[in-house]
Structures are given as structure tokens and as C-alpha cells.
Scaffold this motif. Structure first.
Motif, short mmCIF file in Angstrom:
data_model
loop_
_atom_site.label_atom_id
_atom_site.label_comp_id
_atom_site.label_asym_id
_atom_site.label_seq_id
_atom_site.Cartn_x
_atom_site.Cartn_y
_atom_site.Cartn_z
N ASP A 20 0.88 -1.17 0.00
CA ASP A 20 0.00 0.00 0.00
C ASP A 20 0.92 1.22 0.00
OD1 ASP A 20 -1.54 2.17 0.68
OD2 ASP A 20 -2.38 1.28 2.52
N PRO A 21 0.85 2.07 -1.02
CA PRO A 21 1.78 3.20 -1.09
C PRO A 21 1.55 4.25 0.00
CG PRO A 21 0.12 3.39 -2.80
CD PRO A 21 -0.09 2.06 -2.15
N SER A 22 0.49 4.09 0.79
CA SER A 22 0.30 5.01 1.91
C SER A 22 1.27 4.70 3.05
CB SER A 22 -1.13 4.91 2.45
OG SER A 22 -2.06 5.12 1.43
N GLY A 43 6.38 9.77 15.33
CA GLY A 43 5.74 9.81 14.02
C GLY A 43 5.86 11.14 13.31
N CYS A 62 10.05 7.45 9.75
CA CYS A 62 8.64 7.86 9.91
C CYS A 62 8.31 9.01 8.97
CB CYS A 62 8.34 8.25 11.35
SG CYS A 62 8.94 9.88 11.83
N LEU A 63 9.34 9.66 8.42
CA LEU A 63 9.10 10.81 7.54
C LEU A 63 9.26 10.42 6.09
CD1 LEU A 63 10.91 13.87 9.18
CD2 LEU A 63 8.49 13.33 9.15
N ARG A 277 -5.96 1.62 9.52
CA ARG A 277 -6.63 2.53 8.59
C ARG A 277 -8.14 2.34 8.63
NH1 ARG A 277 -4.97 3.28 2.23
NH2 ARG A 277 -6.71 4.60 1.67
N ARG A 280 -9.56 3.69 11.82
CA ARG A 280 -9.65 5.16 11.82
C ARG A 280 -10.84 5.63 10.98
NH1 ARG A 280 -5.69 7.65 14.41
NH2 ARG A 280 -6.35 9.68 13.62
N LYS A 284 -14.70 7.78 12.29
CA LYS A 284 -15.42 8.93 11.72
C LYS A 284 -16.91 8.62 11.54
CE LYS A 284 -11.18 10.28 9.47
NZ LYS A 284 -10.37 9.52 8.53
N GLU A 437 0.56 12.13 19.95
CA GLU A 437 -0.41 13.17 20.30
C GLU A 437 -1.41 12.63 21.33
OE1 GLU A 437 0.61 12.33 17.32
OE2 GLU A 437 0.98 14.10 16.08
N MET B 1 -2.86 10.42 9.94
CA MET B 1 -2.45 9.39 9.01
C MET B 1 -2.63 9.90 7.59
SD MET B 1 -4.08 5.59 8.73
CE MET B 1 -2.91 4.31 9.05
N LEU B 2 -1.58 9.67 6.75
CA LEU B 2 -1.64 10.10 5.35
C LEU B 2 -1.96 8.89 4.48
CD1 LEU B 2 -1.01 12.56 3.45
CD2 LEU B 2 1.22 11.53 3.13
N THR B 3 -2.97 9.02 3.63
CA THR B 3 -3.28 7.92 2.71
C THR B 3 -3.37 8.47 1.30
OG1 THR B 3 -5.62 8.24 3.20
CG2 THR B 3 -4.50 6.48 4.38
N LEU B 37 4.24 14.74 5.54
CA LEU B 37 3.89 13.63 6.45
C LEU B 37 3.53 14.13 7.85
CD1 LEU B 37 6.06 10.56 5.42
CD2 LEU B 37 3.61 10.59 5.83
N ARG B 41 -1.37 14.74 10.76
CA ARG B 41 -1.46 14.19 12.11
C ARG B 41 -2.46 14.98 12.93
NH1 ARG B 41 2.24 10.37 13.28
NH2 ARG B 41 1.86 10.64 15.50
N GLU B 42 -2.90 14.34 14.03
CA GLU B 42 -3.86 15.00 14.91
C GLU B 42 -3.34 16.37 15.31
OE1 GLU B 42 -4.65 12.22 18.34
OE2 GLU B 42 -3.69 10.93 16.86
N ASP B 47 -6.29 13.19 9.67
CA ASP B 47 -6.15 12.19 8.62
C ASP B 47 -6.32 12.89 7.27
OD1 ASP B 47 -5.76 10.23 10.46
OD2 ASP B 47 -7.81 9.46 10.40
N HIS B 49 -6.25 12.50 3.08
CA HIS B 49 -6.23 11.60 1.94
C HIS B 49 -5.89 12.38 0.68
CE1 HIS B 49 -7.00 8.05 -0.45
NE2 HIS B 49 -7.65 8.83 -1.30
#
Ligand code: FAD
Lengths: 628, 305
Positions: A20-22, A43, A62-63, A277, A280, A284, A437, B1-3, B37, B41-42, B47, B49
Motif C-alpha cells: 500500500d503506497p500510503s 511519528g 517515519c518521515l 486505517r 480510523r 469517523k 499526540e 495518518m496520510l493515505t 507527512l 497528524r492529529e 487524517d 487523503h
């Protein structure tokens, strides 16, 4: 799920994956390749627990989007030495005791390795600068830097190989640098913390948290979240079968908000899903209706008549009041030549251990609910959880995973209950890892405090009476507050013999983030006030600050503030040692004038000025003339 | 989170521009990802996308740098660590090494690009003031009827406010071209919440050249960051110093001028106090880099008594 094909080498071995490229490189290494030596401490590129080499350059994984590793050669802490062996840097960390909780150590070892690869001759300032991207919370860096210097000198042949060996102990362990048995597992990245553990079929948990400081929960609708493919279950307070409530002293905190939320960040619902994912996304979809309530944000306000009540069981908002009385303070103040009054305040402090909270729970074949977590209090947690789950104690098990820094902040059972509930509801293993966080927003903090102080002294510096009153902000839940107040009261007036004292420590509920255990457990807040008062008194009376302390210090035979008779006391030796090693110039604070010889001496650490690498390049030749 | 749905790694500029012009709304260019990146984040973007992420780090045309006469063309993929380690860049861009050493840390500098820093356009971005002193111009490429077309503009005009630039849809920044300043002394001042790994509250870049006697300011260039919506060049102070005899008294007098230019929304009094000290220190440090003796604390105090 989007896909990306990637080929790269890791520790010399070719890897080919469809990912997954994410993913970030860190996720790919940890989750995809089970290389958990790189940790996630923040992170956000701040802490360096995730450092790895990519094509020979150290980066923070993480970056980095994982796709960037395409075609690259990656080296992780696992690849530094062959299995069972350690590099000179790793051995040196072991030798100096540089690994304590160990969570920053794989990253630190990588940063040290990188610094010495970039410049095998790097001096102290350059090493500090090159390692500046990695944070440690246990050691204060001294042992780490010492280790890097030893490794550098051994590799350069300036020190013998034996300089890397752990120091031997003679007939006694005391007075020797005893080698830590767990150091090799930490310097090699092999030690698994809770967040590094996986089980087959494991689910991932994410938590919905309150945006409000004080609000009634009118309704929670989890149906949409539960319907999302990949979600295994959603848990709320309604899933608690037994008596809900935990806490170190009073069990005032529900596993998840029950009926109302009392601080921002309080857990309201938790989702267990096939991936972080999906979990999360499901968060929502949870609908929560809140009705905001007036909140309390200042401990003084909590004591006012008519103040909002945070917990029904506690209408006056006072979590605990600890009074200590000794002698007769009226008489003590009457005998004083001077009376000094002042007020002191301390603020909320975050522990910032590098390992964010993490846990893994499962129900075994014998129906034993097991929670693995870096809990600093597993036995108590086990007892509380048994009541919460309404299960016999032999059906609840806690396993303490290595604690990647606690400092008191991992004494509270703030997430283990949710994990247990989800494991029971799904009969699948489930893991939760806090983000940085989340860790900052939701874990207990050091108690903010205000202390009113009144001290009577004779002209020769003898304390005749102390009136001490400390008010602490306990935040939304009791946690360790009671114990913290007890310790603050017991230690209040310091290591000084005071015949007449009246001490009150009080902690109240507010809608701030809960306060809990933190190194010194209340001692710091009280000592800050007392030691400041001693210095103020020394200045007022024209006495040397060491001398005024010696005149009042406890000795063998002294009665403590709580009237315990001491068989021995060490404060005299502490003062002598502090005076000698600080290079203290004797005299009252007022007599010294503007220049003093005890500042910036040997042993004083100079402020950090970056640029060690090119400072040496600056020529000594003076070509420029500036007129004054 | 980055997607994201698609992650592309083009190797040619044409390919990248094509992908960028086709990318669905909300897609993003990625260089080092050190801004993108942590944003997801929060407490910041939450999040996030992105339909498509177009990674520019493999685009051949954006690699490396080229010295052209008295200008240096820095490809968009030049990362901060190069300003600290590449001997040619160290020689030609004398305030970039000190800027780089205060920027993030050795590891992030391997990833973070100067161009990403400029496009991100944070009012406190560390690369902005030195690039202003270097008369930086940004080069922007786009596709026009299938052909690559470019335009160039001063970085000072490119950045229009916090997070805002003149970058148009479909454009990719390909390079920053700056003055080659061999023989200048350079310096960079920065203050933030802590020393390492911190975004500046205020930063200041200087370049100074003396005449052959070593007694006259032949040229001075100064710029400030973190004091308003965008960084500023201090032309009036430069004019006041240029051609003058270098005295500590003159530098101290000049340093008092820019305080009123602090237009930040927060910590204004603090920033004003810092700015004056920074101008003085920036000029001093640039002179020290040229070999001048460092003033003693006593000398400094005497000037401000
Ligand atoms: C821990 C940490 C410390 C930091 N310290 C500092 C510091 O000390 N000083 C400082 O100034 N910054 C600092 N930063 C911020 C960041 O590292 C810099 O802004 C960096 O220069 C961004 O570059 P990048 O290549 O990583 O950009 P990216 O994150 O990849 O991109 C940044 C922005 O630029 C756009 N972009 C990138 N390349 C192009 C291009 N060629 N054309 C058009 N648009 C483009 C992207 O779409 C994005 O909007 C820090 C960040 C972290 C995480």
C-alpha cells in the motif's frame, strides 16, 4: 486497496513486495518485514527512534513514504552486526550503561554509528551535533555520549578492545558499574516492546476521544461504524459487564466515558478492525451527541461554593486533603525574629517517555483474558480488571512488557480495559498503540500546584514555625492524586527539623487532563517551595545558603514532620558534597557582588552552539579589522 | 495518518508535469515529505487523503546544481545537507551552511529540500531569509500544448504570505537560482523553543564583504524571517552600512532600526527585542567568518550601555 510494487534490499537481502503506497518506510519495516528495531516514538521526525540507513545516509523512516525505498539499500539496527554479535558502538553502549528503558537505544545506536561513519574522528561537540536528532529521556545523554567516545577510540586503536568489556565486579556489587543483563537485547533492537508484538489474526484498535472538557453524553450511535467492512467490533461503556471503575486510590474512572466526559481526550468508544486505517475510518462513522456542561479549569474555582461538580460521589470536588500538625505554630511564630511569606506555583508536566502507550490483549483457550502492556502496576491492574469484567481473578492475566520509559506515567490503567473488552467481544487478539499526540493528550501529568508559605526564623537562621498550604490540580480523575498529596505533605518542609508546623496539601477535581504519578510523586512541588524559601531566608538574614540549611537540618534523633524518630540522617553529607562539587563560594547571597568565581567553572556544561563541523574551518588569520 | 490512492515516481520532468496536469483535484507533489507527512497528524491536518502523490525525488532534471557565471542554479531536489557538506556550495553560498546546521537535524536534512521549504512558505521557514540575501529566483515549469514552458520570478515575489505562493495549477518548481557569493562572510541567527529540531520564532541571515583594506563594508545583505507574514530583505540597513567604515558603534546603531518592522500576530515585544540583537550578531558573525575577532561580551555591553 491501492498497490505499489517495490524492490529494495534490506540488510543485504533483496526484498520484493506489493505494498500500500500510503505506508511509510517505518510501517513497511515494522509491519511488513517484522524489523521492529526501528520504533515509532513520535511519528513526526522529532525523536529519532525510527532512524535507519538508506543508501548509507541516516534518515528518519517515519518521515519517508515507503515508495521512496524503491531500488535503495536499507540498513536497520538488526543489520549492524551478525546475529549474536555486537558492533563496537553497541558494546560501548552496554559497557557504559547507556541503555536504560532502551526504547530510544536502537535509534541512538544508529545515530552514533552514522556519526562515526561520517567522521571517525568526530570530537565531542560534533558528536552531540550529529546525534542531535535523537532524544533520550532516561539518561541525560552523558552515558550515551561517553559510549560513542569509547567506541570511536577503540576503533581508532587509541583504546584497547578491553575498554568495551563490561566492568567486572569485585566482591561486592555495590560501588561497581554492573552490566545490565538486558542491555544486549536493547542495543541490538531485539527487545520487543508491546507495540512490537504481533499475534496471528490480530486486530487493531483506534479510540474515539472527547473533544469536550465536560459534557453529558446524550447518545452514542456506533451502528454505521459496526457496519463498515473490516470492523470486528466497537466497544463503549455499555460493554462493561462488571463494576466499572479504576484508579490507584479511588476507582472513579470508567474504562470509557460513562454518561459524561470529564476531560478533552477521554476515551468515548473504541473500534477493533483488520487494520489501523479501517479502524480510523470507522471512528469517523461513530455519532456522539454531547450536551456541554460548565467546566472547571482552575483548582481555586473547584473549591468555590456552587462550583460545578465533576463526580457525583464527591460534591465538594476535593479528592484528598492531607493535614499534618506538629507543635504549636502560634508559639513558633511568636518566637520568630522574622516571618517570611511567599507563594509558589508549578505547572503541568508531561512525562514524554519515548514509548507511547501500547498493549496487546487476547483471550486464551482457557478463557483467560490476557493483557500485555508496559503497565507500571500490573497486579493492581489485574485486580481492578477482574472486577470490571466480572471475572474471577484466575481468568484475568496481566503481562508486563518492557517499559519504554514510565516515570510514573504508566501507572494508570487508561487503555488496558478497552483492549480486554474488545478481545472478549471478538475472541481475537487485538493491539492498540497510542500516537504521540494521544499519549500527550490522554495520559496523566505532573500535578500543577500552588503553595502558600509562611516561615518564621530567628536571626541566626533557626526555623521556628512553618505554615504550608498546597493546592494541586488533580484534573478529571483521582489516579495517584491521594498518594502524591501524602508524599507532598510528608516531605513538605524538607530535610529540616521544624518543631512547629501546620501543613495542608489538597487536591481537587477539575476538567483538565488528569494528574497522576510523576517522578518525586509530589516531592518536587513541595521542595521547590521549601528550598526557595530557604534561599530567600538566607538572603534576608545575611546567611550563607549552605549554612542556614546546616543549622536546620535533620540529624540522627530528629523528629520528622510526621514525628518519626530518625536513626540516621544523610543531609549533612549531601550538603558537603554539593558544596564541594559546585565550587560554591561561601557567603550570603547578598555579599558576593556582581562577579562570582563559582559560575562556568570546570564541570559546567556550556550552552549548545551548533556548527562544530565548520568552526574548525574558520581561519585564525585576522584579515578584517573592526574599529571599536 | 496520510493515505493515497496512487503514488507516482516519475523520472523525467515531462512525465512529472504530465502526471501533475492529469492528477485529480487534491493531489500533491512530494519532495522530501518532511512537511507533508507530519502535517497529516492529529492537531494539524488530521487524517489526510491525497488521491495522487507525485514524488519528484527521482526526476532527473531536478537533481544537482550548476554554477553559471556568478549565479548558481540549484535543482529542486537539492537537500539541506548539501549546503553543509558540498565544498562548492559551502564556498559559493556562505550563509547556507549556518542556516543548514540550525535546520532540523542531520537526518531530516538528507530528505528536506530547499524548494519544498520555499513552496511550503512558512513565515518562519529557515531557507527563506538566506535565499532573499542571495537574490534567489525560482523557476517554475508547466506544460503548454504538450511542451515544457518555464517562467522565473524572484523568491521575494513568489512567496505572498503564510503558506501562500504564486505557484499556479499544473506548475512544478524546478530550480532556485542564486548569486554566487565567494569571498563574502555569511551567518544565520535563529531562535525557537529549543536548539535542535525546532522551527524558528525569528531568524536572520547575513552576507558581508569588506574592501581589500578589511576596514570598510563593501557590501552587506540582510534578511529577517519569522517577523510577519513573509520574510523581508532589509535594504535600508544595507544602504546605511555599505561603503562605511566598519565600527561596532555603527553596527549597533543599524541594529536598532528594524524592530518596528515586526508585524507578527504573536509575541511581538519578544520578537522586536530579538530582532535587534540578531542584526548585530548576524553582522558580527559574518565578519568573524571572514576572520575578524569576535567581540567580547564586555565590548557588546559597553555599546548598549
Ligand atoms: C522534525 C522537523 C524539523 C524541522 N525543522 C525545520 C527547520 O529547522 N526549519 C525549517 O524551515 N523547516 C523545518 N522543518 C520543515 C520541513 O522539513 C521543511 O520545510 C523542508 O524544507 C520541506 O521540504 P521537503 O522536501 O520535505 O518538502 P515536502 O514536504 O515534500 O513538500 C513541502 C511542500 O512543497 C511542495 N513541493 C515540494 N517540492 C515542490 C516542487 N518541486 N514544486 C512545487 N511544489 C513542491 C509540496 O507539495 C508541499 O506542499 C522541519 C520538519 C520536521 C518534521
Amino acid at each position: 486497496m491501492p498497490e505499489f510494487d517495490i524492490d529494495f534490499t534490506v540488510n543485504g537481502r533483496p526484498v520484493s513486495r506489493r505494498i500500500d503506497p500510503s505506508l511509510r518506510l517505518l510501517d513497511l519495516l515494522r509491519e511488513g518485514l517484522a524489523l521492529t528495531g526501528a520504533k515509532e516514538g513520535c511519528g513526526a521526525g522529532e525523536c529519532g527512534t525510527c532512524s535507519v540507513f538508506i543508501d548509507g545516509k541516516l534518515v528518519k523512516s517515519c518521515l519517508m513514504p515507503a515508495a521512496k525505498a524503491q531500488g535503495a539499500s536499507i540498513e536497520t539496527v538488526e543489520g549492524l552486526a551478525r546475529p549474536g554479535e555486537l558492533t563496537p558502538v553497541q558494546k560501548a553502549f552496554h559497557r557504559t550503561g547507556a541503555s536504560q528503558c532502551g526504547y530510544c537505544i536502537p535509534g541512538m545506536v544508529m545515530a552514533a554509528t552514522s556519526a562515526l561513519r561520517e567522521n571517525p574522528d568526530a570530537g565531542l561537540e560534533e558528536l552531540k551535533e550529529r546525534m542531535g536528532g535523537n532524544i533520550c529521556r532516561c539518561t541525560g545523554y552523558t552515558k550515551i555520549i561517553e559510549a560513542v567516545e569509547i567506541a570511536r577510540d577503540v576503533v581508532a586503536g587509541k583504546l584497547p578492545q578491553t575498554a568495551l568489556d563490561p566492568e567486572g565486579v569485585g566482591a561486592s556489587w555495590i560501588g561497581h558499574n554492573t552490566a545490565r543483563l538486558d542491555a544486549p537485547s536493547k542495543v541490538s533492537g531485539r527487545l520487543a516492546y508491546a507495540g512490537d508484538m504481533v499475534m496471528p489474526g490480530m486486530l487493531h484498535m483506534q479510540v474515539l476521544r472527547s473533544p469536550h472538557a465536560h459534557a453529558r453524553i446524550v447518545r452514542i450511535d456506533t451502528s454505521e461504524a459496526e457496519a463498515l467492512p473490516g470492523v470486528a467490533c466497537v466497544v463503549t461503556a455499555d460493554d462493561v459487564p462488571g463494576e466499572d471503575g479504576f484508579g490507584v486510590f479511588v476507582h472513579d474512572q470508567p474504562v470509557m466515558a460513562r454518561g459524561k466526559v470529564r476531560h478533552v481526550g477521554e476515551a468515548v468508544a473504541a473500534v477493533a478492525a483488520e487494520s489501523v486505517r479501517i479502524a480510523r475510518e470507522a471512528l469517523k462513522l461513530i455519532r456522539v451527541e454531547y450536551e456541554e456542561l460548565p467546566g472547571l479549569y482552575d483548582p481555586e474555582d473547584a473549591l468555590k461554593p456552587g462550583a460545578p461538580v465533576i463526580h457525583d460521589y464527591c460534591p465538594d470536588n476535593v479528592v484528598k486533603h492531607i493535614p499534618v500538625r506538629k507543635g504549636d505554630i502560634e508559639a513558633g511564630f511568636a518566637a520568630a525574629d522574622v516571618i517570611i511569606e511567599d507563594e509558589f506555583a508549578t505547572q503541568q508536566v508531561e512525562h514524554a517517555y519515548l514509548e507511547p502507550e501500547a498493549g496487546l490483549a487476547y483471550v486464551d483457550h482457557d478463557d483467560v483474558v490476557t493483557v500485555i502492556s508496559p503497565s507500571q502496576n500490573i497486579t493492581h491492574h489485574r485486580h481492578m480488571l477482574a472486577d470490571i469484567l466480572a471475572r474471577p481473578i484466575n481468568k484475568v492475566r496481566f503481562i508486563m512488557s518492557p517499559v519504554g520509559g514510565g516515570f510514573g506515567g504508566k501507572e494508570d490503567m487508561i487503555y488496558q480495559g478497552m483492549l480486554a473488552l474488545a478481545a472478549l467481544k471478538t475472541h481475537r487478539p487485538i493491539r492498540l498503540i497510542f500516537t504521540r499526540e494521544e499519549s500527550i493528550a490522554c495520559s496523566a501529568k505532573r500535578h500543577p500546584s500552588r503553595t502558600r508559605y509562611r516561615m518564621g526564623l530567628t536571626n541566626d537562621g533557626r526555623i521556628t514555625a512553618i505554615e504550608f498550604s498546597l493546592l494541586a490540580d488533580g484534573g478529571a480523575y483521582g489516579m495517584s492524586s491521594e498518594g502524591v498529596m501524602r508524599k507532598a505533605a510528608i516531605l513538605s518542609c524538607g530535610p529540616y527539623e521544624v518543631d512547629n508546623l501546620k501543613v495542608d496539601t489538597k487536591v481537587v477535581y477539575t476538567n483538565n487532563t488528569p494528574s497522576g504519578a510523576f517522578r518525586t510523586f509530589g516531592g518536587m512541588q513541595a521542595q521547590f517551595a521549601t528550598e526557595s524559601m530557604m534561599d530567600i531566608a538566607a538572603e534576608r538574614l545575611g546567611l550563607d545558603p549552605f549554612e542556614i540549611r546546616r543549622r536546620n537540618m535533620m540529624r540522627a534523633g530528629s523528629l520528622t514532620h510526621t514525628q518519626q524518630k530518625l536513626n540516621s540522617a544523610a543531609i549533612d553529607r549531601v550538603l558537603d558534597a554539593a558544596e564541594a562539587s559546585s565550587g560554591w563560594e561561601p557567603g550570603a547571597p547578598t555579599v558576593r557582588g556582581s562577579t562570582r568565581g563559582d559560575l562556568a567553572g570546570p564541570g559546567t556544561r556550556q550552552p549548545c552552539t551548533l556548527g562544530a563541523r565548520f568552526a574548525t574551518a574558520g581561519a585564525d588569520i585576522e584579515t578584517v579589522k573592526v574599529a571599536s | 495518518m496520510l493515505t493515497c490512492d496512487t503514488y507516482l515516481m516519475p523520472t523525467r520532468l515531462g512525465e512529472a508535469l504530465h502526471a501533475w496536469s492529469e492528477a485529480p483535484a487534491g493531489s500533491r507533489l512530494v519532495a522530501g515529505a518532511t512537511d507533508i507527512l507530519p502535517y497529516a497528524r492529529e492537531g494539524r491536518g488530521g487524517d489526510v487523503h491525497l488521491p495522487t502523490m507525485i514524488d519528484l525525488s527521482r526526476v532527473a532534471e531536478l537533481q544537482g546544481y550548476e554554477v553559471r557565471g556568478n549565479r548558481v542554479r540549484l535543482g529542486a531536489n537539492v537537500v539541506y545537507q548539501q549546503f553543509l557538506e558540498d565544498p562548492t556550495l559551502v564556498r559559493l553560498l556562505p550563509n547556507m551552511p549556518s542556516c543548514a546546521v540550525w535546520f532540523a537535524d542531520d537526518q531530516i536534512r538528507q530528505q528536506a529540500t530547499l524548494v519544498g521549504n520555499l513552496v511550503n512558505a512558512s513565515p518562519a521557514g529557515d531557507g527563506l531569509p538566506p535565499v532573499l540575501t542571495l537574490n534567489g529566483e525560482i523557476e517554475l515549469a508547466r506544460l503548454e500544448s504538450g511542451q515544457i514552458a518555464t517562467r522565473t520570478m524572484p523568491v521575494a515575489d513568489f512567496i505572498t504570505g503564510p503558506g501562500r505562493t504564486e505557484l499556479r495549477d499544473g506548475e512544478i518548481a524546478t530550480a532556485v537560482t542564486v548569486d554566487a557569493m565567494e569571498g563574502y562572510g555569511g551567518s544565520f541567527q535563529k531562535v525557537g523553543m529549543r536548539r535542535s529540531l525546532v522551527i524558528s520564532a525569528v531568524c536572520c541571515a547575513a552576507l558581508v564583504k569588506t574592501d581589500p583594506s578589511g576596514r570598510i563594508f563593501e557590501d552587506v545583505r540582510l534578511a529577517l524571517g519569522g517577523i510577519g507574514p513573509r520574510p523581508i530583505r532589509l535594504y535600508d540597513i544595507e544602504d546605511m552600512l555599505r561603503g562605511q567604515e566598519m565600527t561596532r558603534e555603527l553596527v549597533a546603531r543599524a541594529s536598532l532600526l528594524p524592530a518596528d518592522r515586526v508585524a507578527s500576530r504573536s509575541r511581538v515585544a519578544y520578537r522586536r527585542a530579538v530582532v535587534s540583537g540578531f542584526i548585530e550578531a548576524a553582522i558580527e558573525d559574518a565578519l568573524v567568518a571572514l576572520g575578524a575577532p569576535k567581540p567580547t561580551p564586555e565590548q557588546r555591553e559597553a555599546l548598549h550601555a
